[in-house]
Structures are given as C-alpha cells and as structure tokens.
Design a protein around this motif. Structure first.
Motif, PDB file in Angstrom:
ATOM      1  N   GLU A 401       0.803  -1.221   0.000  1.00  0.00           N
ATOM      2  CA  GLU A 401       0.000   0.000   0.000  1.00  0.00           C
ATOM      3  C   GLU A 401       0.835   1.270   0.000  1.00  0.00           C
ATOM      4  N   SER A 402       2.086   1.191   0.413  1.00  0.00           N
ATOM      5  CA  SER A 402       2.928   2.386   0.455  1.00  0.00           C
ATOM      6  C   SER A 402       3.387   2.821  -0.929  1.00  0.00           C
ATOM      7  N   ILE A 403       3.194   1.942  -1.910  1.00  0.00           N
ATOM      8  CA  ILE A 403       3.594   2.253  -3.302  1.00  0.00           C
ATOM      9  C   ILE A 403       2.356   2.646  -4.080  1.00  0.00           C
ATOM     10  N   ASP A 404       2.394   3.800  -4.705  1.00  0.00           N
ATOM     11  CA  ASP A 404       1.284   4.271  -5.528  1.00  0.00           C
ATOM     12  C   ASP A 404       0.980   3.223  -6.603  1.00  0.00           C
ATOM     13  N   LEU A 405      -0.316   2.875  -6.734  1.00  0.00           N
ATOM     14  CA  LEU A 405      -0.694   1.872  -7.702  1.00  0.00           C
ATOM     15  C   LEU A 405      -0.287   2.275  -9.121  1.00  0.00           C
ATOM     16  N   ALA A 406      -0.254   3.572  -9.374  1.00  0.00           N
ATOM     17  CA  ALA A 406       0.149   4.060 -10.694  1.00  0.00           C
ATOM     18  C   ALA A 406       1.602   3.749 -10.999  1.00  0.00           C
ATOM     19  N   ALA A 407       2.390   3.463  -9.969  1.00  0.00           N
ATOM     20  CA  ALA A 407       3.812   3.176 -10.154  1.00  0.00           C
ATOM     21  C   ALA A 407       4.101   1.695 -10.274  1.00  0.00           C
TER      22      ALA A 407
END
Length: 408
Positions: A401-407
């Motif tokens: 969750e700490s990583i933007d899904l767009a990335a």
C-alpha cells in the motif's frame, strides 16, 4: 428513394445506447426503437440498489428524459415485441402482425429472470426482480418493515435485495445452492467477506440448499420448504436465481447461438446487416481471444456503442474490459476483469480484508486479469490499466500500500 432505417428490437440500456450513438455519430435515417414495456428505456442497477433501498427517485433510473426521443427523432414504439425477421427481405415481424423494413437490425432483447419451478412458486408473495415495475412492487412490500423475507439465490441480486430488505428492518434469510454466497462470481474467499458482512447485519444463511416447494394458505404467510427438510416461514419470497438471454427472435430467424447470440467484435451477428447487443449478445473479445457474454450495465453501453459505429461504417471493435459495481450496507465495490481468466487464478490483496478496505487482484502467470476494489476509491482506472497492459507485475509492489498503484 426509401429513407435508410435502423430498427432496434429492445428498449433497454443497450438499445437506447445504440440509438444515442447513432444520432451522435451523425446518422440521419430513421431509428425505430421497439420496447416490450410501456416505459422508455431505463437502467437496471438502481432496481436492486438505490431505488429499491429508497435512496433514489424512480426518474433517476431512466436513460433519457421522455422528450429526448422525439427531440432526436427516435421513434419509440412501446409494448411492441419482435417475433422473427426475414434476412434476405430485410423485414422484421413484430407483435400484431406488422412488418418493419430495415437496412440494419439491432437485436437488444435482453434477458429474463429464471423462475422457481416448484409447487407454489406462482403465488403473489413470490417476487422476481427484473423490471422497474417489479422493483417498485418489491420496494413497496419491503418498506413496510418487520416482515419475514426469504431470498432464493445468493448471487449479486439476492445479496443486494437482502441488504435493502434489512435496511427496512425486515428479518432476512438467504438460501443458496453454493456453499458460499457469490462464490461463482468472485470465489469462496471473497464470498465469505460478503457473507460475514451480511451476518453482521443480522441476515441468516442456508448454504448448499435448494427450494423444493412453497406452501401456505392463500391468505397467510408462505412456507418455504428446503431440500434439507427445513420449513422457513416467509411473508415475502424473492427469487434471485439468475437470468437467461431472450434468444427467441434469433432462434426463429436462424442466427448462430451459443449462450446468447454469437456476434463478432463489431457486434455483427451471423446474418447480414443484423447485430446483437446487451444481455442477449455473446461477443468475441479480441483481448482474450474468446466469446464472453455478461449481463452488466457497462456491457450494454459498450456493445451499443460498437454496434452503432459498425452501422455507421466505422471500424469498431469491442475492447472494453467488463465492469460492474455493487453497494451493500456500507460496503461498495467495483470489479473489472475477465471472468473466464479469473475463475482459477490466484488472488492477492492490497489493503485490509478484516477492515473491508482492500483491492483484490486475480493473477495468471503474474499478469492481472481482474481486480476488485472494496471501499477503496479512485483506483479503477489503474486496475484496468494493469489488466489491459498484459504485462507481468511485481507482486511485492502490487500488494504494498505504500507504493502508488500508478507506479506498479
């Protein structure tokens, strides 16, 4: 010279979308829109959601205001049903014996709810939910509150009706063939999330059972007799046992059928100048290399647009990812993906299932084939991007969750 004419047999969302897209695309010929009901076209999701719960007005379910059709020269023909068509003559035979000549025919006859085939199933206290009138009748019955409601079927319709019935203060029991509600749609693991949600709101379940009869006196409550021998008293019985495509026109006219009317990616059926859209159509999806019929409102919109563009002579192909949503109590979700690919795929999660705030991803060979966001919003475009890309994903990044899904 005769005016070019498109006849659309079926005035649901798919038929209305076809007519709308034709006019917006510059079509100047006649458009005849045939509806089996007296009402102008409406959409179905509110019938088991907002409208049934009393959170929306009836008018909000309609595709366009009534005056739109005359303003856009769409000739709406209510209570008119197609019977069959003569392909070489380009003639459609309709109720009452009339013949309508067409240049293009769009079959948008939808689907019909499956009824219980057991003794007592025809009683007036036994409801199905498909039309806006049926939703209104059921809403009136449920809104009294304090009644005993038995719902036959633990799919999306059954579970949404259960939530609405509990919202009015009724006692609710859900009967399902499967061991877990919604298992056929989203698998048993996620089905249990919904089952627990409903249990937390006081719904009782009888899983792995079927109904063998509905008894009781005409003036009294019903008694639902279950395959395990139990007898459940009910004031209201709602049957949510799925729907079957309305293929009678196609059968009578010789179109190719297989779980609906077979159409290609441009929504062309097996007869020249004939198309099928919506619940009745089984389109070929190039993205997965196979036919896939689904009964969700997004499919009606996508297929209607493709058929209209094909009629207009444009290159058109069904490339939308199947999508639907559901709202039950305080849980909302959106699902995008290809059911046949997700059926035996691995599920991984981003978020907190216990808190019912998460995204589920179905993976095949580390490729996302479906995704469902539950009480997590503004991510559906990213979910669809991952599905559409067809690329392998890094599971650790996908579930972090700490990583933007767009990335990802």
């Amino acid at each position: 010279m005769p005016t070019p004419t498109v006849v659309i047999a079926g005035a649901g969302l798919a038929g209305a979308t076809t007519a709308t897209e034709l006019r917006e695309g510059g079509y100047e010929g006649r458009i005849l829109l045939l509806g089996s009901e007296a009402h102008h076209p409406y959409i179905r999701p509110p019938l088991s959601k907002e409208y049934l719960k009393g959170d929306a007005d009836r008018s909000e379910a309609f595709v366009h205001p009534d005056e739109w059709y005359a303003q856009h020269h769409v000739e709406f023909m209510p209570e008119t049903e197609a019977g069959s068509f003569d392909g070489p003559a380009h003639e459609l035979f309709v109720s009452g014996g009339a013949r309508l000549t067409f240049d293009s025919l769009v079959i948008a006859t939808g689907a019909s709810p499956r009824h219980l085939d057991v003794p007592g199933a025809g009683h007036g206290a036994v409801y199905v939910l498909r039309t806006i009138d049926e939703s209104e009748w059921l809403r009136s019955a449920l809104s009294v509150g304090g009644r005993r409601v038995v719902i036959v079927g633990s799919g999306w319709i059954g579970m949404e009706v259960a939530a609405a019935a509990r919202g009015y203060g009724n006692d609710v029991t859900v009967l399902g063939h499967a061991a877990v509600p919604l298992a056929a749609a989203i698998g048993p693991e996620l089905g249990r999330v919904y089952e627990q949600l409903h249990r937390d709101h006081g719904v009782e379940f009888r899983n792995g059972v079927s109904v063998v009869a509905i008894g009781g006196d005409d003036d009294g409550p019903r008694e639902v007799v279950v395959s395990n021998g139990e007898r459940i008293t009910a004031d209201i019985v709602v049957v949510g046992a799925g729907a079957a495509p309305n293929t009678l026109v196609a059968e009578r006219s010789g179109l190719d059928l297989n779980n609906g009317i077979l159409v290609d990616a441009g929504m062309h059926a097996s007869a020249e100048d004939v198309y099928a859209v919506g619940d009745v159509a089984n389109p070929f999806l190039p993205a997965i290399g196979q036919h896939l019929r689904n009964e969700h409102w997004a499919n009606a919109i996508a297929g209607g647009k493709v058929a209209a563009r094909s009629i207009l002579g444009q290159h058109a192909s069904y490339d939308d990812i199947p999508y639907f949503y559901s709202d039950q109590y305080d849980l909302g979700m959106e699902y995008s993906g290809y059911g046949p690919l997700a059926a035996d795929a691995e599920i991984v999660y981003r978020g907190d299932r216990e808190a019912r705030e998460f995204i589920a991803f179905w993976l095949r060979d580390d490729r996302v084939v479906a995704g469902m966001n539950v009480n997590v919003w503004d991510v559906n475009e990213e979910v669809q991007r991952l599905i559409r890309s067809g690329e392998r994903v890094d599971r650790a990044r996908l579930t972090d969750e700490s990583i933007d899904l767009a990335a990802v």
